[in-house]
Design an enzyme around this catalytic site. Structure first.
Site, PDB file in Angstrom:
ATOM      1  N   CYS A 139       0.639  -1.290   0.695  1.00  0.00           N
ATOM      2  CA  CYS A 139       0.672   0.221  -0.024  1.00  0.00           C
ATOM      3  C   CYS A 139       0.548   1.035   0.503  1.00  0.00           C
ATOM      4  CB  CYS A 139      -0.964   0.010   1.590  1.00  0.00           C
ATOM      5  SG  CYS A 139      -0.618   0.174   2.552  1.00  0.00           S
ATOM      6  N   CYS A 155      -4.802  -1.385  -1.467  1.00  0.00           N
ATOM      7  CA  CYS A 155      -5.596   0.802  -0.842  1.00  0.00           C
ATOM      8  C   CYS A 155      -6.052   0.725  -1.411  1.00  0.00           C
ATOM      9  CB  CYS A 155      -4.692   1.682  -2.395  1.00  0.00           C
ATOM     10  SG  CYS A 155      -2.875   0.905  -1.740  1.00  0.00           S
ATOM     11  N   CYS A 200      -2.627   4.024  -6.309  1.00  0.00           N
ATOM     12  CA  CYS A 200      -2.210   2.359  -5.023  1.00  0.00           C
ATOM     13  C   CYS A 200      -0.905   2.723  -6.280  1.00  0.00           C
ATOM     14  CB  CYS A 200      -2.945   0.764  -5.806  1.00  0.00           C
ATOM     15  SG  CYS A 200      -3.685   0.578  -4.450  1.00  0.00           S
TER      16      CYS A 200
END
Length: 161
Positions: A7, A79, A87
């Protein structure tokens, strides 16, 4: 097989995913997590939740995807989309899947409401990880196209009711 859970900040979701994955993983499977812009710390609510769930937090820390100790076989981005999150895109010859989860670090409200946002993210990730480990993994390692389909399908699952 090494799985990178990726992430942006590597302080909440990817850490929850990494620790839960490793807690549940069969032999031969290992997760690492990283962020494209690591926060440099693990959110205290993530640590507290993992400890309440009986999952070790020893050795986990927020880290950059530039400092990976191994090359991943699979990259799973976690994400979310509600806050317009971008992302990170891992470049390299790996299988990729997206398991979006909204970031509990952005939750507002009472302590109970914020804790509930962390628990929701954890339960979604745990359900997806349990579903992944219920697959015939040895077969899927030999069939990348089918593995990719399963990873994408799992990314649409929510927490168990």
């Amino acid at each position: 097989m090494n799985v990178l859970i990726l992430c942006t900040g590597n302080s909440c979701r990817s850490i929850l995913g990494e620790a839960t994955f490793n807690h549940l993983a069969p032999a031969g499977w290992h997760a690492i997590s990283a962020g494209s812009k690591p926060a440099g710390y693990i959110h205290p609510r993530s640590l507290a939740l993992l400890e309440r769930e009986g999952i070790s937090t020893a050795g986990y820390h927020s880290k950059s995807w530039e400092d990976l100790p191994v090359t991943p076989d699979i990259v799973i981005t976690v994400c979310g989309s509600a806050a317009g999150e971008t992302c990170p895109a891992y470049l390299g010859p790996v299988m990729r899947a997206h398991w979006g989860v909204e970031d509990p670090a952005h939750a507002t409200g009472t302590d109970e409401e914020i804790d509930a946002a962390f628990m929701k993210a954890y339960l979604i990730l745990r359900h997806r990880i349990e579903t992944f480990f219920a697959l015939p993994l040895e077969e899927l390692k030999k069939d990348p196209a089918r593995m990719k389909v399963e990873l994408e399908r799992i990314g649409t699952l929510l927490a168990k009711p």
